[in-house]
Structure formats: structure tokens, C-alpha cells
Motif scaffolding. Structure first.
Motif: not given
Length: 524
Positions: A425-426, A429, A432-433
Motif C-alpha cells: 500500500e505504501k 501511494h 500515484n504521488n
């Protein structure tokens, strides 16, 4: 660019193999797997590693271009990495150990041959035996004399038979014998029942092999990620050096223009000095950027074990399309990550140890036989069964220990799964960032480019100063560099995401599908 090499260069590097029956990955044409070294016709020899200059046995030369795409670099990494070669050797050794254990309960046939020479020598004391014989004879003679005396009158001067016999017996005897003896025999021992101990030992070895394989996959995935990190860091450093060189060229033009304007009296001496100072700073920064690019290319070179710099041809990229949902990547991790495979191998080992501990008081039954091959052969055959009645390892404690290890493996699987889900999950993200940041920086690049164009026109018309032009040039350089850094952040985050899923080569699919590619200095 200043550090670019103009021509394609190739060199021969050592491909490290493990042994006669271990498959190799070497294929100088397309990098696909091939059979063992006897079947693929390679001429193996001892070569010198170009980095450490150590001799590497069972190797063959590999021709590698200095211009490499990422996929080509991945294929070469599999062939030249000493760490992967060492892992393959460890897996092969573990497999051989398992194969060796599979025959442990087969009949054991042995031959015995002996030849010996002997000499026996001893001085035997016969005095005690001699006295016993004399006394015995005398006692017998006395008894006979009493019986005869009752019938026949005694005769004088009869001899003492005990003494007569004693005179003929020696007090000692020197015994000496010598000779040679040879024998030949054949025997067999067959453990027909071991309560499953041999099967358990084989299963334990196989579970350890599974753990070794999982460790090898972990190392290979980490190497893939290291390759991507160094490959695209080199690409980023090359872009940064190119931008610095481009900025230096632009400031040279600005300095030349400032010189003319100063000579014609349109700008002050301060403006002229500021243009010269900006040019000197740009030159220094360009030199530093070129040195950074060389260092990044050398790091890639070390990983691929060449004696020349590798020039990456696959550009930095970003995909404007959104990633699949995070649950998709988490499912991949739970099914493919080698960390979970290692935990499963640990649990299998604990189960085999538990089964082995459970056989502690069960019998071992063996058939045996032995025969001597002589003129008059002799032989023996039979069956034996043995039980451990007391002593040795405590069975109850051993079973409790293995049960605790099984529980440890089960709990470790839960912990590893939780950590993997969080890591995925990290990384999801982070991708996406980085994607959002790259897209947001595009407007900064467009705006700073237009401002720089207008400032340079204004300098020619005397509206703007050299300081304003230099500031605009700095802002434009900063915007393009930040965007390239955002692209590298996207690439590195994507690689980390694929590694945390246990599918590092899936990175290539996203690379090939990307719709945004930054310029690359080197082409295939």
C-alpha cells in the motif's frame, strides 16, 4: 554531452556457472535459458573477472554492447551476477543432499578383504602342572599299593612312579608359532523398517531446499530492483548533465550579448559582471553534473561487471493512466512474494522435525548377512530389531519443541503477510504521488520556458537586465530537473511496488505501456 562516447564498444566478460549438471542462463544472442554446458556446446574455461581481476572457473566469454536497454541489462545481470551464481550453487548442493538421502534405506552391501601375518611367542610355566601330575600319580600309586598289599605281600625297593614321570616333564615350555592368513567376505545390511525416519529426513532436506530457493528468489528480486535503481539513476544523471550543458550554452549566448550591449553602452558594468559570474557558475555546475553522470554510469557498469561504462538507452517514463486498485497488488504479494515461500519452507521443516521426534521409541528392523569366501565357506544371516528404552533425547521435549516451531511459523506467516500488505500500500501511494507530481510540474516547465524566451527578447530590446535573464534560465533549469526527478521517483516507486508484490519483471509491462517518455541521449 561532454562525457558521451561516440562509438559503440563491446567487450568479453566472464559468465559464471556453477557445475556440470547445473543449468546455465547464458545465451549471447537472446539471453534465454539453455541446457547444461554439455548440451549447449559451450567451451568453458577459466576467465578473469573484469572488476576484481580474480580467476573464475567454469566460465565462458559473453559479448556485451555498451549501449543497453533495460531488458538487455536484466538478461545480462542473470548471467554475470556472482551472487546469483552462488545461490544457484547452494540450491544445487541442497538438491544433491536430498538425492543422497533418498537411498539411505537401501540395502548396504560391502566386501571385506583382510590379509595378516602373525607371530606368537610365550614362555609357559609348567611347574604347577608338573607338581600336580606327580602328586596325582603318587596318590594313585599309593592307593593301588594298599589294595595289592592286602593280597600280595609287599615287595621291597619298588620305584616311585611320580618322580619318574616328573623327571620327564619340563619346568617350562617355550611356545612359538608364526604364519600368514587371508580372508575374503561379503556382507549385506538392509534396514527394512525405520519407522519413517528416512522419509522424514528426506522431507526435511527438501524443505531446506525450498528455503534456499526462496532465499535465491529474494536475492534475485533485490538485484532486479538494484538494477532498475542504478539504470534510471544513471539516466537521470545524464539528463541533469545535459540540462546543465544546455544552460551553460545558453548563458554563453547571454554573456556574449551582454558583452556587446556593454560595449555599445546599453547596460552597466555591473550587469556585465553579473553575466560573467553567472557563466562561471554555470560552467562549474556543468562540470559537477558531468562527473555525477560518470559516477552513476560506473555504478551501473560495476553491477553488470564490464570494464567500460554502460550507456542506458531506455528512457525515464511515466504513465498517465491510473494504476489498478491496491487490492490487486496485495493479492499478487500474498501469492507470489518469496518471503511467504520462505515461511512455508520453515513450517515444512518444523513439521518434518515433529514427525522425526515422534519416531523416537519406534523400532528399527534390519536384515543382515555375512559370508566368508573360502574353501570351506562360512556364513551368518539374521534379522534384528532394536528399541530405545531409555536415554538420549527426551521425546516429550523434542515434540514440544517442534510443535512450538510450527506455531512460530504460523505466527510468522501472519506477521509477514501484514507487513507485505502495508508495504504494498505504501509503494502504491508512492507511485500515484510521483505520477501526480510529474503531471503538476509540466505547467511549471511550460511557464518557465516562455518566461525565459521573453526575458531574452527583452534583454535584446534593453527592457530586461542580464540578472533577470539568468534568473529565468535558473527557473527553467530547475523546472525541467524537478520534472525529471519526479519521473525517476515514479520509476523507482513502481519498481519497489513490483518487488513488494514478488513480481519484479512485471515492471517491464508498465514500461512498455507508458505513454510519456522523457528524451534519452543514447539510442539503441
Amino acid at each position: 554531452m561532454k562525457f558521451a562516447l561516440s562509438s559503440l564498444s563491446t567487450a568479453m566478460i566472464a559468465v559464471m556457472l556453477m557445475g556440470l549438471s547445473v543449468p546455465t542462463f547464458a545465451n549471447t544472442e537472446n539471453g534465454t535459458q539453455k541446457g547444461d554446458k554439455q548440451s549447449n556446446g559451450l567451451n568453458l574455461s577459466t576467465l578473469t573477472d573484469p572488476i576484481t581481476h580474480k580467476k573464475v572457473e567454469n566460465s565462458y566469454p559473453l559479448e556485451v554492447s555498451s549501449f543497453l536497454s533495460l531488458e538487455q541489462a536484466q538478461d545480462i545481470l542473470l548471467q554475470v551476477s556472482p551472487k546469483l551464481a552462488a545461490n544457484q550453487a547452494a540450491i544445487a548442493a541442497s538438491n544433491y543432499q536430498t538425492d543422497a538421502l533418498k537411498t539411505i534405506d537401501n540395502p548396504f552391501v560391502f566386501a571385506q578383504v583382510s590379509a595378516n601375518a602373525y607371530t606368537l611367542q610365550e614362555d609357559i610355566d609348567l611347574s604347577t602342572l608338573k607338581n600336580g601330575v606327580i602328586n596325582g600319580v603318587n596318590n594313585v600309586g599309593a592307593g593301588v599299593g594298599d589294595v595289592v598289599g592286602d593280597i600280595i605281600p609287599p615287595t621291597p625297593n619298588l620305584p616311585n612312579f611320580g618322580e619318574l614321570i616328573g623327571e620327564r616333564l619340563p619346568d617350562s615350555y617355550d611356545f612359538k608359532r608364526s604364519g600368514t592368513r587371508a580372508s575374503v567376505g561379503v556382507g549385506v545390511v538392509w534396514p527394512v523398517y525405520t519407522a519413517g525416519r528416512t522419509t522424514t529426513l528426506t522431507g526435511l532436506s527438501e524443505a531446506r531446499t525450498q528455503e534456499t530457493v526462496a532465499d535465491g528468489i529474494l536475492d534475485k528480486n533485490e538485484l532486479y530492483n538494484t538494477l532498475i535503481e542504478r539504470y534510471f539513476k544513471a539516466q537521470l544523471a545524464i539528463i541533469a548533465a545535459y540540462l546543465r550543458d544546455d544552460a551553460y550554452d545558453t548563458l554563453q549566448q547571454t554573456d556574449h550579448m551582454a558583452k556587446r550591449l556593454f560595449e555599445e553602452g546599453f547596460i552597466s558594468r555591473v550587469d556585465r559582471l553579473e553575466a560573467q559570474s553567472a557563466l562561471a557558475n554555470a560552467n562549474s555546475e556543468a562540470v559537477n553534473a558531468n562527473n555525477d553522470a560518470r559516477l552513476a554510469m560506473i555504478a551501473l557498469q560495476r553491477l553488470l561487471r564490464t570494464d567500460y561504462r554502460i550507456k542506458p538507452t531506455t528512457p525515464l517514463f511515466v504513465s498517465s493512466r491510473p494504476l489498478p486498485d491496491v487490492n490487486y497488488f496485495q493479492d499478487l504479494a500474498l501469492h507470489h512474494h518469496p518471503g511467504l515461500q520462505k515461511v512455508a519452507a520453515k513450517r515444512a521443516q518444523a513439521q518434518q522435525l515433529h514427525a522425526l521426534s515422534d519416531t523416537g521409541h519406534k523400532p528399527t528392523v534390519m536384515l543382515y548377512g555375512y559370508g566368508q569366501l573360502e574353501e570351506k565357506p562360512s556364513w551368518v544371516a539374521g534379522v534384528s530389531a532394536s528399541w530405545k528404552l531409555w536415554g538420549g533425547l527426551d521425546k516429550t521435549a523434542a515434540l514440544a519443541s517442534s510443535s512450538a516451531k510450527i506455531r512460530q511459523a504460523d505466527l510468522s506467516e501472519i506477521e509477514v503477510s501484514d507487513n507485505l500488505l502495508l508495504l504494498v500500500e505504501k509503494n502504491w501511494h508512492d507511485v500515484n504521488n510521483a505520477q501526480s507530481r510529474y503531471q503538476a510540474l509540466q505547467s511549471n516547465v511550460d511557464l518557465s520556458a516562455e518566461v525565459l524566451r521573453l526575458r531574452r527578447l527583452g534583454l535584446q530590446e534593453g527592457v530586461n537586465t542580464t540578472v533577470e535573464v539568468v534568473q529565468s534560465q535558473t527557473q527553467y533549469l530547475k523546472a525541467r530537473t524537478e520534472q525529471a526527478q519526479a519521473a525517476n521517483s515514479y520509476v523507482q516507486a513502481l519498481a519497489a511496488l513490483m518487488q513488494s508484490c514478488g513480481t519484479p519483471l512485471a515492471f517491464n509491462a508498465y514500461l512498455n505501456a507508458a505513454d510519456i517518455r522523457l528524451p534519452a541521449l543514447y539510442k539503441e
